[in-house]
Design an enzyme around this catalytic site. Sequence first.
Site, PDB file in Angstrom:
ATOM      1  N   GLY A   1      12.139  51.184  -5.916  1.00  0.00           N
ATOM      2  CA  GLY A   1      12.621  52.109  -6.034  1.00  0.00           C
ATOM      3  C   GLY A   1      13.280  52.617  -4.850  1.00  0.00           C
ATOM      4  O   GLY A   1      13.991  51.894  -4.102  1.00  0.00           O
ATOM      5  N   CYS A   2      14.345  53.624  -4.272  1.00  0.00           N
ATOM      6  CA  CYS A   2      14.814  53.830  -3.563  1.00  0.00           C
ATOM      7  C   CYS A   2      14.248  54.001  -2.498  1.00  0.00           C
ATOM      8  O   CYS A   2      12.872  54.036  -1.427  1.00  0.00           O
ATOM      9  CB  CYS A   2      14.032  55.331  -3.589  1.00  0.00           C
ATOM     10  N   PHE A   3      14.511  53.097  -0.940  1.00  0.00           N
ATOM     11  CA  PHE A   3      14.185  52.404  -0.366  1.00  0.00           C
ATOM     12  C   PHE A   3      14.605  53.166   0.774  1.00  0.00           C
ATOM     13  O   PHE A   3      13.624  53.464   1.842  1.00  0.00           O
ATOM     14  CB  PHE A   3      15.627  51.346   0.123  1.00  0.00           C
TER      15      PHE A   3
ATOM     16  N   CYS B   1      11.622  55.958   0.561  1.00  0.00           N
ATOM     17  CA  CYS B   1      11.169  56.846  -0.002  1.00  0.00           C
ATOM     18  C   CYS B   1       9.971  55.687   0.725  1.00  0.00           C
ATOM     19  O   CYS B   1       8.965  55.298   1.160  1.00  0.00           O
ATOM     20  CB  CYS B   1      10.692  57.201  -1.655  1.00  0.00           C
TER      21      CYS B   1
ATOM     22  N   TYR C   1      15.177  65.396  -2.003  1.00  0.00           N
ATOM     23  CA  TYR C   1      15.703  64.288  -2.741  1.00  0.00           C
ATOM     24  C   TYR C   1      14.145  64.021  -3.090  1.00  0.00           C
ATOM     25  O   TYR C   1      14.037  63.865  -4.546  1.00  0.00           O
ATOM     26  CB  TYR C   1      16.184  63.043  -2.200  1.00  0.00           C
TER      27      TYR C   1
END
Length: 197
Positions: free
Chosen positions: A36-38, A40, A182
Amino acid sequence: MKKMLRAFLGVICAAGFSAGAFAQLAKTETAIFAGGCFWCTEADFDKVPGVTETISGYLGGRVVNPTYEAVSAGKTGHTEGVKITYDPAKVTYAQLVDIFWKTMDPSVKDAQFCDHGSQYRSGIFFLDAAQQKIAAESKAALEKTGRFKTVYTEISAATTFYAAEDYHQNYHTKNPIRYQYYRSGCGRDARLKEIWK
Protein backbone atom coordinates in the site's frame (compact mmCIF):
# COMPACT_ATOMS: atom_id res chain seq x y z
CA MET A 1 42.46 11.17 5.74
CA LYS A 2 44.68 8.64 3.94
CA LYS A 3 46.73 8.15 7.11
CA MET A 4 43.55 7.45 9.08
CA LEU A 5 42.38 4.93 6.48
CA ARG A 6 45.74 3.14 6.49
CA ALA A 7 45.70 3.02 10.30
CA PHE A 8 42.16 1.62 10.29
CA LEU A 9 43.08 -1.06 7.75
CA GLY A 10 46.16 -1.87 9.83
CA VAL A 11 43.98 -2.45 12.90
CA ILE A 12 41.63 -4.66 10.88
CA CYS A 13 44.52 -6.76 9.56
CA ALA A 14 46.14 -6.96 13.00
CA ALA A 15 42.87 -8.28 14.37
CA GLY A 16 43.06 -11.15 11.90
CA PHE A 17 40.53 -9.94 9.33
CA SER A 18 41.43 -10.58 5.73
CA ALA A 19 40.10 -8.28 3.00
CA GLY A 20 37.61 -11.01 2.06
CA ALA A 21 36.38 -11.37 5.63
CA PHE A 22 35.95 -7.61 5.92
CA ALA A 23 33.93 -7.54 2.69
CA GLN A 24 31.75 -10.35 4.05
CA LEU A 25 31.08 -8.35 7.21
CA ALA A 26 29.92 -5.40 5.11
CA LYS A 27 27.66 -7.51 2.86
CA THR A 28 24.07 -6.42 2.45
CA GLU A 29 21.12 -7.84 0.56
CA THR A 30 17.94 -6.41 -0.95
CA ALA A 31 14.23 -7.12 -0.58
CA ILE A 32 11.29 -5.41 -2.29
CA PHE A 33 7.77 -5.28 -0.86
CA ALA A 34 4.58 -3.43 -1.75
CA GLY A 35 2.15 -2.90 1.09
CA GLY A 36 0.00 0.00 0.00
CA CYS A 37 1.20 3.53 0.73
CA PHE A 38 4.98 3.43 0.53
CA TRP A 39 5.33 6.04 3.27
CA CYS A 40 3.89 3.53 5.74
CA THR A 41 5.79 0.50 4.45
CA GLU A 42 9.03 2.47 4.60
CA ALA A 43 8.30 3.65 8.14
CA ASP A 44 7.51 0.12 9.32
CA PHE A 45 10.73 -1.36 7.94
CA ASP A 46 12.90 1.50 9.17
CA LYS A 47 12.15 0.17 12.67
CA VAL A 48 13.50 -3.32 11.93
CA PRO A 49 16.97 -4.07 13.37
CA GLY A 50 19.29 -5.02 10.52
CA VAL A 51 17.55 -2.86 7.92
CA THR A 52 20.08 -0.27 6.76
CA GLU A 53 18.12 1.62 4.10
CA THR A 54 14.62 1.92 2.66
CA ILE A 55 13.70 3.60 -0.62
CA SER A 56 10.15 4.33 -1.71
CA GLY A 57 9.42 3.77 -5.37
CA TYR A 58 7.40 2.17 -8.14
CA LEU A 59 7.54 -1.20 -9.88
CA GLY A 60 5.51 -3.88 -11.58
CA GLY A 61 4.16 -1.70 -14.37
CA ARG A 62 4.80 -0.82 -17.99
CA VAL A 63 5.86 2.84 -17.92
CA VAL A 64 9.52 3.85 -17.87
CA ASN A 65 10.50 6.52 -15.31
CA PRO A 66 6.98 6.98 -13.93
CA THR A 67 5.95 10.01 -11.91
CA TYR A 68 3.92 9.95 -8.71
CA GLU A 69 1.06 11.73 -10.46
CA ALA A 70 0.86 9.05 -13.17
CA VAL A 71 1.22 6.13 -10.75
CA SER A 72 -1.31 7.47 -8.25
CA ALA A 73 -3.79 8.01 -11.09
CA GLY A 74 -3.52 4.30 -11.93
CA LYS A 75 -2.19 4.92 -15.43
CA THR A 76 1.10 3.02 -15.32
CA GLY A 77 0.46 -0.49 -14.00
CA HIS A 78 3.01 0.18 -11.28
CA THR A 79 2.42 -0.29 -7.58
CA GLU A 80 3.98 1.68 -4.75
CA GLY A 81 6.80 -0.37 -3.28
CA VAL A 82 9.81 -0.14 -1.01
CA LYS A 83 13.31 -1.40 -1.73
CA ILE A 84 14.93 -2.53 1.50
CA THR A 85 18.65 -2.96 2.06
CA TYR A 86 19.46 -5.18 5.02
CA ASP A 87 22.25 -6.98 6.81
CA PRO A 88 21.56 -10.74 6.50
CA ALA A 89 23.68 -11.36 9.59
CA LYS A 90 21.10 -9.43 11.63
CA VAL A 91 17.80 -10.21 9.88
CA THR A 92 16.98 -12.85 7.30
CA TYR A 93 14.84 -12.55 4.21
CA ALA A 94 12.37 -15.01 5.72
CA GLN A 95 12.06 -12.81 8.81
CA LEU A 96 11.46 -9.75 6.62
CA VAL A 97 8.70 -11.59 4.75
CA ASP A 98 7.08 -12.51 8.07
CA ILE A 99 7.28 -8.88 9.21
CA PHE A 100 5.85 -7.73 5.88
CA TRP A 101 2.64 -9.74 6.31
CA LYS A 102 2.00 -7.99 9.63
CA THR A 103 2.31 -4.53 8.04
CA MET A 104 -0.53 -4.91 5.52
CA ASP A 105 -3.88 -6.57 4.80
CA PRO A 106 -3.45 -9.46 2.36
CA SER A 107 -7.19 -10.10 2.18
CA VAL A 108 -7.99 -7.19 -0.15
CA LYS A 109 -7.40 -6.95 -3.88
CA ASP A 110 -6.00 -3.81 -5.50
CA ALA A 111 -6.21 -1.77 -2.32
CA GLN A 112 -4.74 -1.20 1.11
CA PHE A 113 -6.73 0.49 3.86
CA CYS A 114 -8.08 3.83 2.54
CA ASP A 115 -6.10 3.67 -0.72
CA HIS A 116 -7.76 1.94 -3.67
CA GLY A 117 -6.53 0.93 -7.10
CA SER A 118 -3.94 -1.47 -8.48
CA GLN A 119 -1.25 1.11 -7.67
CA TYR A 120 -1.80 0.14 -4.02
CA ARG A 121 -1.88 -3.64 -4.51
CA SER A 122 0.29 -5.67 -2.20
CA GLY A 123 3.17 -7.76 -3.42
CA ILE A 124 6.41 -9.53 -2.68
CA PHE A 125 8.82 -8.94 -5.56
CA PHE A 126 11.57 -11.54 -5.47
CA LEU A 127 15.09 -11.01 -6.79
CA ASP A 128 16.21 -14.62 -7.10
CA ALA A 129 15.02 -18.21 -6.83
CA ALA A 130 15.78 -18.40 -3.10
CA GLN A 131 13.59 -15.37 -2.37
CA GLN A 132 10.85 -16.76 -4.62
CA LYS A 133 10.82 -20.04 -2.70
CA ILE A 134 10.69 -18.33 0.69
CA ALA A 135 7.91 -15.97 -0.40
CA ALA A 136 5.81 -18.73 -1.98
CA GLU A 137 6.17 -21.00 1.05
CA SER A 138 5.30 -18.15 3.40
CA LYS A 139 2.17 -17.27 1.42
CA ALA A 140 1.13 -20.93 1.31
CA ALA A 141 1.60 -21.21 5.07
CA LEU A 142 -0.52 -18.10 5.61
CA GLU A 143 -3.27 -19.45 3.36
CA LYS A 144 -3.21 -22.74 5.23
CA THR A 145 -4.01 -21.00 8.52
CA GLY A 146 -7.46 -20.09 7.22
CA ARG A 147 -7.11 -16.61 8.72
CA PHE A 148 -8.02 -15.10 5.35
CA LYS A 149 -10.53 -16.41 2.81
CA THR A 150 -8.19 -15.32 0.01
CA VAL A 151 -4.65 -13.98 0.09
CA TYR A 152 -4.42 -11.53 -2.79
CA THR A 153 -0.79 -10.50 -2.29
CA GLU A 154 1.08 -11.19 -5.50
CA ILE A 155 4.45 -12.88 -5.64
CA SER A 156 6.27 -11.76 -8.76
CA ALA A 157 9.77 -11.36 -10.11
CA ALA A 158 10.99 -7.85 -9.45
CA THR A 159 10.91 -5.55 -12.43
CA THR A 160 12.86 -2.31 -12.72
CA PHE A 161 12.48 -0.36 -9.50
CA TYR A 162 12.08 3.38 -9.96
CA ALA A 163 12.86 5.49 -6.91
CA ALA A 164 10.06 7.90 -6.07
CA GLU A 165 10.57 11.64 -5.97
CA ASP A 166 12.78 13.01 -3.19
CA TYR A 167 9.89 14.45 -1.18
CA HIS A 168 8.48 10.93 -0.72
CA GLN A 169 11.70 9.53 0.75
CA ASN A 170 11.66 9.28 4.57
CA TYR A 171 8.36 11.13 4.58
CA HIS A 172 7.56 9.88 8.07
CA THR A 173 10.65 11.60 9.50
CA LYS A 174 10.51 14.74 7.34
CA ASN A 175 6.80 15.36 7.95
CA PRO A 176 5.91 13.45 11.13
CA ILE A 177 2.66 15.29 11.92
CA ARG A 178 1.27 14.99 8.39
CA TYR A 179 2.41 11.38 8.23
CA GLN A 180 0.70 10.43 11.50
CA TYR A 181 -2.46 12.24 10.46
CA TYR A 182 -2.52 10.30 7.19
CA ARG A 183 -1.75 6.94 8.81
CA SER A 184 -4.36 7.39 11.52
CA GLY A 185 -6.96 8.77 9.14
CA CYS A 186 -6.41 5.88 6.76
CA GLY A 187 -7.22 3.42 9.54
CA ARG A 188 -4.08 1.41 8.92
CA ASP A 189 -3.11 0.58 12.50
CA ALA A 190 -6.69 -0.07 13.60
CA ARG A 191 -7.15 -2.58 10.78
CA LEU A 192 -3.77 -4.21 11.42
CA LYS A 193 -4.67 -4.68 15.07
CA GLU A 194 -7.99 -6.18 14.07
CA ILE A 195 -6.61 -8.76 11.65
CA TRP A 196 -3.29 -9.59 13.31
CA LYS A 197 -4.33 -9.20 16.99
